[in-house]
Design a protein around this motif. Structure first.
Motif, PDB file in Angstrom:
ATOM      1  N   ASP A 204       0.813  -1.228   0.000  1.00 28.31           N
ATOM      2  CA  ASP A 204       0.000   0.000   0.000  1.00 28.31           C
ATOM      3  C   ASP A 204       0.840   1.269   0.000  1.00 28.31           C
ATOM      4  OD1 ASP A 204      -2.273  -1.479   0.021  1.00 28.31           O
ATOM      5  OD2 ASP A 204      -2.350  -1.579   2.208  1.00 28.31           O
TER       6      ASP A 204
ATOM      7  N   SER B 124       1.958   4.797  -1.012  1.00 30.53           N
ATOM      8  CA  SER B 124       1.422   5.999  -1.662  1.00 30.53           C
ATOM      9  C   SER B 124       2.448   7.112  -1.567  1.00 30.53           C
ATOM     10  CB  SER B 124       0.139   6.460  -0.968  1.00 30.53           C
ATOM     11  OG  SER B 124      -0.850   5.479  -1.103  1.00 30.53           O
TER      12      SER B 124
ATOM     13  N   TYR C 158       2.814  11.308  -2.479  1.00 30.37           N
ATOM     14  CA  TYR C 158       2.230  12.563  -2.972  1.00 30.37           C
ATOM     15  C   TYR C 158       3.317  13.605  -3.004  1.00 30.37           C
ATOM     16  CZ  TYR C 158      -2.525  10.836  -2.567  1.00 30.37           C
ATOM     17  OH  TYR C 158      -3.676  10.144  -2.750  1.00 30.37           O
TER      18      TYR C 158
ATOM     19  N   MET D 116      -0.720  13.504  -6.707  1.00 22.33           N
ATOM     20  CA  MET D 116      -0.509  12.104  -6.419  1.00 22.33           C
ATOM     21  C   MET D 116       0.467  11.519  -7.418  1.00 22.33           C
ATOM     22  SD  MET D 116      -1.603   8.906  -7.632  1.00 22.33           S
ATOM     23  CE  MET D 116      -3.218   9.032  -8.375  1.00 22.33           C
TER      24      MET D 116
ATOM     25  N   LEU E 279       1.836   8.092  -6.592  1.00 23.40           N
ATOM     26  CA  LEU E 279       1.553   6.668  -6.429  1.00 23.40           C
ATOM     27  C   LEU E 279       0.404   6.520  -5.447  1.00 23.40           C
ATOM     28  CD1 LEU E 279       5.011   4.926  -5.894  1.00 23.40           C
ATOM     29  CD2 LEU E 279       3.616   4.905  -7.946  1.00 23.40           C
ATOM     30  N   GLU E 280      -0.435   5.520  -5.695  1.00 20.99           N
ATOM     31  CA  GLU E 280      -1.519   5.306  -4.751  1.00 20.99           C
ATOM     32  C   GLU E 280      -1.678   3.817  -4.488  1.00 20.99           C
ATOM     33  OE1 GLU E 280      -5.023   8.215  -4.290  1.00 20.99           O
ATOM     34  OE2 GLU E 280      -5.708   6.590  -5.561  1.00 20.99           O
ATOM     35  N   ASN E 281      -1.510   3.454  -3.237  1.00 24.27           N
ATOM     36  CA  ASN E 281      -1.740   2.086  -2.786  1.00 24.27           C
ATOM     37  C   ASN E 281      -1.124   1.039  -3.706  1.00 24.27           C
ATOM     38  OD1 ASN E 281      -3.091   2.926  -0.573  1.00 24.27           O
ATOM     39  ND2 ASN E 281      -5.092   2.919  -1.599  1.00 24.27           N
TER      40      ASN E 281
ATOM     41  N   SER F 232       8.177   8.347   1.219  1.00 23.94           N
ATOM     42  CA  SER F 232       6.828   7.936   0.845  1.00 23.94           C
ATOM     43  C   SER F 232       5.837   8.654   1.748  1.00 23.94           C
ATOM     44  CB  SER F 232       6.682   6.437   1.002  1.00 23.94           C
ATOM     45  OG  SER F 232       6.885   6.097   2.353  1.00 23.94           O
ATOM     46  N   THR F 233       4.594   8.751   1.293  1.00 20.73           N
ATOM     47  CA  THR F 233       3.583   9.394   2.114  1.00 20.73           C
ATOM     48  C   THR F 233       2.981   8.380   3.088  1.00 20.73           C
ATOM     49  OG1 THR F 233       3.103  10.684   0.152  1.00 20.73           O
ATOM     50  CG2 THR F 233       1.599  10.940   1.996  1.00 20.73           C
TER      51      THR F 233
ATOM     52  N   GLY G 188       2.380   3.732   3.624  1.00 17.53           N
ATOM     53  CA  GLY G 188       2.674   2.400   3.121  1.00 17.53           C
ATOM     54  C   GLY G 188       3.924   1.834   3.745  1.00 17.53           C
TER      55      GLY G 188
ATOM     56  N   GLY H 211      -0.064   5.897 -11.489  1.00 15.03           N
ATOM     57  CA  GLY H 211       0.210   5.679 -10.073  1.00 15.03           C
ATOM     58  C   GLY H 211      -0.495   4.503  -9.449  1.00 15.03           C
ATOM     59  N   LYS H 212      -1.183   3.721 -10.236  1.00 18.04           N
ATOM     60  CA  LYS H 212      -1.883   2.573  -9.652  1.00 18.04           C
ATOM     61  C   LYS H 212      -1.515   1.312 -10.420  1.00 18.04           C
ATOM     62  CE  LYS H 212      -5.924   5.166  -8.231  1.00 18.04           C
ATOM     63  NZ  LYS H 212      -6.645   6.068  -9.089  1.00 18.04           N
TER      64      LYS H 212
END
Lengths: 340, 287, 397, 253, 235
Positions: free
Chosen positions: E7, E9, E11, E16, E18-20, E54-55, E57, E211-212
């Motif tokens: 997970d 992420s 920012y 954003m 990357l997300e999860n 990273s934000t 994860g 990003g997903k």
């Protein structure tokens, strides 16, 4: 189009206008409350340096960090004084002349300077500044050299029929009003330019000169224009300073003075038009308050700089922005919405 | 007669250049590796001179030992400065400018308040004067020449031949790329700053013997150091040699032909023209 | 959030400190405020810090002696000092503060010529009596246009005359003299004066070495001066850093003849900078604190300085002198009004200085007779030692 | 020919990034310029738009030689471009990004801008209208007050296109216009490009993603700065040399 | 699992990147991440190697939590990143570049041995060892970058777009190089735009879009995936 004109906050604009008007009225009434000539003098110096610092920021927003600005101030000061002293021209004429001559030199130096960007620009501008100051040393017959130039005429008295004559030698109050008007006038022009198409082009060049030129912005032209405008107002500030101080020394316009102007802008914050105004006010007035510390006084100046750099990444003006963001709970301009 | 002046001038050029090189070396090192314009370099240089003076004259220990101690002490000061004042702002030029200028003011005021502003001089490291056929060199200048040369060589050798030096070079060329090789970038920054400051201390001590010590002695030297580094080109340590020689040559020969303030103007114009032809400096990488 | 909190606290603390420690302006009724303008920081502070200390000593001295008696009333002197920060701006600000905030009518100080001028632009229109310590001979600094300015002691021009007189006496074989001068704007005036005096004494001027104010190393200019084969070298103007460095280089380059400085500079400091080896056959306008030939007053000041500051310097004496003279003027005028003082002082023919009896002069030289010409001490550096020479009587007509 | 290069050559320190390239674009076409990474496509763009000076050869636009001219003059002639990495003005909002890009039509003088004369205001109003239109065209009106640097990648790409439209280009050079977009975004961006073309703007584009090639009337394949094939997408796809160059193997696809 | 990303992420400000994102690399495997420019592939690698924060994860390497570590600590664990554009030190010669790859190692003998090993792997580098890295050709630079990465004794090699700017012949060679490296027991996480290369060498793959992760699976599944075909093979 004006930045802010398309901003949705019509209501807040009204408050802003009232706030500015109030501030200016307050500044106009200031001499009624302040009877100390010394404080008036400090305010006058603040006003002069405010013009210089704001004009430096005009150059800065076009992506050019100039370390020669005090030299252009000096150029205006010397040109104005020399014409007033040697040819007996009236300062009302020589002050704009000082501005124009600083502008001309700024443009002449500016064209070659567009060859270099970023830190290289700063460095070459440093040499240009040093060269201008060296030039003042060479023509000592007119500039007085390091010992200084005296006998610069003050502003001539103004006689308006029906009103008492305004004599600039009588007290500092006429000077205060003169510089207040001059500052308001100069800042209005600078503000107007910054918020016009020209200002946007300057900022565009600073953000990405590649993109700017791809949309037809003449990078070199606008950079020289920024230098011309900045130097013009520096020259005006310098010329005004000369006729107020009535004595000039070239050491007032050297490397350290240029750096000082830069500190005013950086400490105040480059991101906002009011940055240099706040920076100059704080850095001129606070050290004067702490004058009694004598040899310890420089610690105050250095301390302010360190405080700002450690706790206010965007300068003092940025602090207001930070506080505002906090109060408005990170209210964004608007959240992105799906396109399709 | 003319040849005497010419010979003496050649010596003057070499001596003055070595002074300039010594002062600019640490400055160039910080600019190259950390990528910061350390305006406080000249103030650190002044502090180095004063520490050496205090040890050698006030405390009264051996002069060379005090030079060494001053070097170490200022090197440690450099570690402190890097950790507290440089590291948080490495990528923000505006803030680095303000921090280093604030340091100048604070260091000058500190010396002014503690030691006082009475002009002092460190006694000669190498007393005596060397004379040969109409040309003379003082021992201190010769020492500066030798020490300046040795230090320049040592710095270059250190950079080229040691692991740390190689890592410094790597960081100066690509700091992210260097981090990915497992280079401890912060450690290298700290080491570089310590070396740069120690070099400043040597320069300050020697200059304290050749010229004199005052809290404001760095103001003009700072401009000279910037001139040299810009002439040499950002990112070039070896270029400092040429930059220093050019500036030394200008400052040592122009006064023979042009007197007074015009010397400054001529020198500056030559430098500006050089820079407009080659904005990146003589050995700089790219604009 | 945290930084802001810290900042707020620090600002509050500073503000509170500022308010608490603001000097209390309500003094005793019988206090005469005298302003002091010195560079305590920045350019010039190396000498002026000590001059300021000397001025402080003179304040204490006057008050110890019971202060000033004006029309039967006792006045204490209070010296209010402001820092000029080594810049023209700072000088103007400091002068303005003194005149309009502290309301002083008498100011002592300003040594560096450009700051003399800058402060003068405030002080002169305000009719403040100025007791200036030094002047480098430019008509713009001091002349008929500065009626409130008094030069309290011999300056470059007097020092130059005394030095040339002594040169003739001590080194009769010297035929030509070169002189070295900073290119600071004073060159045309000093050049004229120097040449006049030198040629009238039968000297030839070999060459003039003008150096830029940003010079770090004087070797090139000395090389140039020595190429003209002078028999003696003069420093027409300067300060210890420059004078000492140049003396060292001159000796290093093998020049054996006499070298002298014309302005009042600390000989010990010059020797410290030039080094013992080079400090020979050099003389300058300065006192020797250790010599028995000093005036009683100088001996007294030396004692006081040593008691208060640990060590006495020539600059202490220099800084002491203005208030010493002012005391006499005020007592003669029986007034504290600057215009009355100016008029009284202008009419005085003689005045006592710490350096001995002084005469008023300068009308012909400067265009105004506000110059105190006192005996000019000459000190020589011989083989690494400071050697007292003698008092030379100089007078600027 | 609308835009053509003749023996266009660019050397970087002895290495030829573009070598004697001959290519042409007709008015109203969409032409795809493809080739493997490092083939010199972006260099060609930089040469055409004046960001690099050619080492040799000429570039003709509408019959006029434009080689070696300054970028802003080339923009003024009607050649718009976008950049591979979404270069934009990060501190401006989307709307400001577009408004700033209106520099050429209409043009305001210094004094007009300084005094905000009625004519200046009129022109600015006109620009606001136009900017809104462009915003609508590319579909960014929903994010018009978002700062450029806070914009998601796909939007940034669209914004660069919008910005290039502000100079009223006759030909638009798009450098990887759909790189980094999601499938929906790609579809959307392609429809935008189609719309732009329908307004009479010629388009020359560089792209890796083959999907966009369905838009192109014609494809030019270059490798090592030289043209190796030209024709419709289908033709090019059959070309063995292209396959070899582009996909690194002969039996690809 | 050698590398486990859970997970993740990222920012930048409000944007954003990357997300999860979750992905795994098994010991000895070659895993590829496919995606277009700006999809966030490089961001993943930069976070893994400690260059960017990273934000949210978690990242585990060899069951050790590695985010928040300094890059050199991560390198010392054996996770080595060959960055996009290679990031060689252009003014240093080949040998110096290689030595810098072994910055953290103290065993002189081992370094010497590995240097030999690298030179046998890439004989061209031996010939060019006194030449400045900036003057090498694209292919040689790529080899140098890989060789430099190998010098730090990696257990997992992160490769960011190694084909960038390579001639086709070199791309073919790269396949065998990666396979050879993998044979020595080094796992590889390969980020590519060149799907053909990726499909050839990898065992497992992820498709990243804006990003997903939109697709993951064994490489055989990829070849048959409509999505991959449509988007990246242009079919």
């Amino acid at each position: 189009m004006v930045a802010g004109e398309h901003a949705p906050s019509g209501g807040r604009n009204w408050i802003k206008t009232v706030a500015y008007a109030g501030l200016i009225i307050l500044l106009f009434l200031l001499p009624l409350f302040v009877d100390s000539v010394y404080y008036l003098h400090t305010f006058i110096i603040t006003l002069i340096y405010t013009i210089a610092a704001c004009s430096l920021r005009t150059i800065l927003i076009s992506g050019q960090l100039s370390i020669a600005h005090a030299a252009f101030m000096g150029l205006g000061a010397y040109v104005s004084s020399i014409f007033a002293r040697e040819l007996n021209w009236t300062p009302w004429l020589t002050i704009p002349l000082g501005g124009v001559s600083a502008m001309v030199v700024g443009v002449l130096a500016g064209y070659p300077l567009t060859r270099v960007r970023a830190i290289y620009f700063s460095m070459v501008s440093l040499f240009v500044g040093l060269a201008i100051v060296a030039l003042m040393g060479v023509f000592q017959k007119y500039t007085g050299g390091d010992i200084g130039l005296i006998g610069i005429p003050p502003l001539p008295s103004i006689t308006i029929p029906g009103l008492p004559t305004i004599n600039f030698l009588s007290s500092k109050i006429p000077y205060y009003y003169f510089f207040l008007l001059l500052t308001v006038f100069c800042l209005m022009i600078l503000h107007s330019l910054e918020n016009s198409r020209i200002g946007m082009s300057w900022k565009a060049i600073a953000q990405s000169y590649l993109v700017a030129s791809s949309v037809g912005i003449n990078e070199a032209g606008f950079r020289v224009l920024a230098l011309a405008v900045g130097c013009f107002f520096a020259g005006i500030a310098g010329a005004g300073y000369a006729h107020y101080n009535m004595v000039l020394t070239r050491s007032s316009f050297g490397f350290l003075s240029s750096v000082n102007l830069l500190i005013y802008v950086l400490v105040g914050g480059t991101g906002s038009f009011f940055g240099p105004i706040i920076g100059t006010t704080v850095l001129v007035i606070v050290p004067e308050i702490f004058r009694w510390l004598k040899t310890f006084a420089p610690f105050v100046f250095g301390g302010i700089m360190l405080l700002v750099v450690f706790f206010m990444p965007q300068g003092i003006a940025g602090l207001f922005e930070q506080v505002k963001t906090k109060f408005l709970h990170f209210q964004e301009r608007k959240k992105p919405r799906d396109v399709s | 007669m003319i040849s005497d002046v010419a010979a003496q001038t050649v010596v003057n050029v070499l001596m003055l250049s070595s002074i300039y090189i010594l002062v600019a070396l640490g400055f160039a090192l910080l600019l190259t590796v950390l990528g910061i314009l350390n305006f406080a370099h000249a103030a650190i240089y002044m502090v180095g001179g004063y520490i050496c003076y205090q040890l050698a004259v006030v405390v009264g220990i051996n002069q060379w030992a005090s030079l060494l101690i001053s070097m170490i002490a200022v090197g440690l000061l450099g570690l402190f400065l890097e950790r507290v004042f440089f590291r948080p702002f490495l990528k923000d030029m505006n803030r680095i400018v303000v921090v280093t200028l604030a340091l100048i003011i604070i260091l000058q005021a500190t010396i002014n308040v503690t030691v006082g502003s009475y002009i002092r001089r460190i006694p000669s490291f190498v007393p005596g004067v060397l004379r040969f056929s109409g040309v003379s060199v003082s021992g201190d200048r010769l020492a500066t020449f030798v020490i300046g040369g040795v230090l320049l060589l040592a710095v270059i050798l250190f950079i080229r031949k040691t692991k740390t030096g190689l890592q410094m070079l790597a960081i100066s060329q690509d700091s992210d790329g260097a981090a990915l090789q497992g280079i401890k970038t912060h450690r290298i920054f700290a080491v570089t700053t310590a070396i740069g400051c120690a070099l400043a201390a040597v320069a300050g001590s020697l200059m304290g013997a050749i010229l004199s010590l005052s809290p404001f002695m760095g103001d003009i030297m700072l401009v000279k150091a910037i001139e040299i580094v810009i002439l040499a080109g950002i990112g070039s340590i070896g270029g400092v040699l040429i930059g220093g020689l050019i500036l030394g040559a200008l400052d040592a020969t122009l006064p023979l032909f042009i007197s007074g303030s015009a010397t400054d103007l001529t020198g500056l114009c030559i430098i500006i023209i050089l820079l407009l032809i080659r904005p990146q400096g003589l050995f700089g990488r790219e604009v | 959030m945290k930084p802001r909190g810290i900042f707020a606290i620090v600002v509050c603390l500073f503000g509170a400190l500022a308010l608490l420690t603001q000097p209390c302006l309500a003094g005793e009724p019988k206090t005469l405020k005298v302003g002091g303008l010195f560079c305590l920081t920045g350019f010039g502070s190396s000498a002026e810090t000590y001059i300021a200390q000397g001025a402080k000593l003179s304040e204490e001295w006057i008050n110890e002696k019971g202060g000033l008696t004006i029309k039967g009333e006792k006045y204490k002197v209070e010296l209010v000092m402001e820092d000029m920060k080594g810049t023209a701006d700072g000088a103007v600000a400091a002068a303005t503060k003194l005149v309009y905030d502290h309301k002083v009518k008498i100011v002592i100080g300003t040594v560096v010529p450009f700051m003399v001028q800058a402060a003068g632009s405030v002080l002169e229109p305000a009719k403040v009596l100025r007791l200036v310590l030094y002047n480098c001979g430019m008509p713009s600094e001091y002349g008929p246009q500065t009626p409130y300015m008094f030069l309290t002691y011999d300056s470059t021009i007097e020092g130059m005359r005394a030095a040339l007189d002594y040169l003739k006496e001590a080194y009769p074989k010297v035929k030509n003299v070169a002189y070295i001068i900073p290119d600071d704007g004073s060159v045309p005036y000093l050049d004229k004066l120097f040449r006049e005096k030198a040629t009238s004494m039968g000297y030839e001027v070999a060459t003039v070495g003008k150096w830029a104010m940003t010079t770090q190393d004087f070797s090139p200019i000395i090389t140039k001066v020595l190429a003209s084969k002078p028999e003696a070298i003069a420093f027409a103007n300067g300060w210890p850093q420059a004078t000492g460095s140049m003396l060292k280089i001159i000796r290093d380059m093998g020049f054996k003849g006499p070298v002298f400085g014309c302005n009042y500079d600390d000989a010990y400091q010059i020797m410290e900078i030039a080094g013992k080896e080079a400090s020979t056959d050099f003389f300058i306008h300065q006192i020797d604190l250790d010599s028995p030939d000093m005036t009683p007053m100088i001996k007294e000041i030396k004692k006081r300085a040593e008691a208060k500051y640990g060590k006495a310097y020539g600059m202490h004496i220099w800084g002491f002198n203005p208030l010493y003279e002012l005391k006499q003027v005020i007592e003669a005028a029986q007034s504290t009004d600057s215009t009355v003082l100016k008029d009284t002082w202008g009419k005085m023919k003689t005045i006592d200085t710490v350096y001995g009896p002084g005469r008023m002069g300068g009308l012909k030289t400067y265009g105004i007779n506000h110059t105190v010409c006192a005996p000019c001490p000459i000190v020589a550096l011989m083989a690494g030692k400071v050697k007292w020479v003698k008092w030379v009587d100089v007078y600027s007509p | 020919m609308f835009l053509e290069t003749k023996e266009l050559t660019k050397n970087f320190g002895g290495l030829a990034a573009v070598f004697q390239l001959e290519m042409s674009v007709r008015e109203g076409e969409i032409v795809g310029l493809i080739g493997p990474n490092g083939a010199g496509k972006t260099t060609v763009f930089n040469l055409i738009t004046g960001f690099l000076r050619p080492s040799g050869g000429r570039i003709l636009f509408d019959g006029k030689d434009i080689s070696g001219k300054k970028p802003h003059l080339i923009a003024k002639m009607g050649i718009g471009r976008t950049f591979q990495l979404a270069y934009l003005f990060p501190e401006f909002t989307v709307f400001e990004n577009i408004v700033t890009s209106f520099n050429l039509y209409p043009k305001s003088s210094f004094w007009e801008a300084l005094f905000k004369t009625p004519s200046y205001r009129r022109k600015e109003l006109y620009i606001l209208e136009q900017a809104k239109e462009i915003l609508y065209l590319v579909g960014l009106e929903g994010v018009k007050n978002v700062l450029g640097r806070n914009l998601p990648h796909g939007y940034q790409k669209l914004l660069t296109m919008a910005r290039a439209l502000a100079i009223k280009p006759r030909i638009l050079l798009l450098d990887e216009p759909i790189a980094g977009m999601s499938l929906e975004e790609i579809n959307y961006a392609m429809s935008v490009i189609e719309k732009i073309r329908s307004q009479g703007v010629t388009i020359l584009l560089v792209e890796h993603n083959m999907r966009i090639m369905t838009l192109c009337d014609r494809v030019i394949v270059i490798n090592f700065g030289n043209k190796i094939a030209e024709g419709s997408m289908e033709e090019v796809r059959q070309n063995q040399e292209v396959m070899k160059a582009y996909f690194g193997r002969e039996d690809a696809a | 699992m050698l590398l486990r990303v859970k997970d993740l992420s990222v920012y930048y400000g409000k944007a954003m990147a990357l997300e999860n994102v979750s992905l795994e690399v098994a010991q000895g495997a070659v895993v590829t991440i496919i995606g277009a420019n700006g999809a966030g592939k490089s961001t993943i690698l930069k976070v893994l190697s400690g260059l960017w924060p990273s934000t949210s994860g978690e990242v585990y390497f060899d069951n050790k939590k590695i985010e928040g570590m300094e890059p050199y600590e991560i390198v010392s664990l054996g996770l080595v990143h060959i960055p996009e554009g290679r990031r060689l030190f252009p003014y240093l010669n080949v040998l110096e570049n290689l030595k810098l790859g072994a910055s953290l190692r103290k065993d002189k003998e081992g370094i010497k041995q590995d240097l030999e090993g690298v030179f046998t792997h890439f004989p061209i580098l031996r010939d060019r060892r006194k030449q400045k890295a900036g003057s090498l050709s694209g292919g040689e630079q790529m080899m140098l970058a890989i060789a430099r990465g190998l010098m730090s004794k990696p257990r997992l090699l992160l490769m960011d777009e190694p084909t960038l700017g390579l001639a086709p012949v070199m791309v073919v060679e790269l396949v065998s190089v990666i396979q050879a490296i993998n044979k020595t027991g080094v796992s590889v996480l390969l980020v590519e735009q060149n799907v053909f290369l990726a499909l050839q060498v990898a065992h497992r793959g992820y498709v990243l879009e804006v990003g997903k992760v939109i697709l993951e699976g064994n490489i055989d599944q990829f070849r048959d995936s409509d999505l991959v075909k449509r988007a990246y093979l242009g079919e």
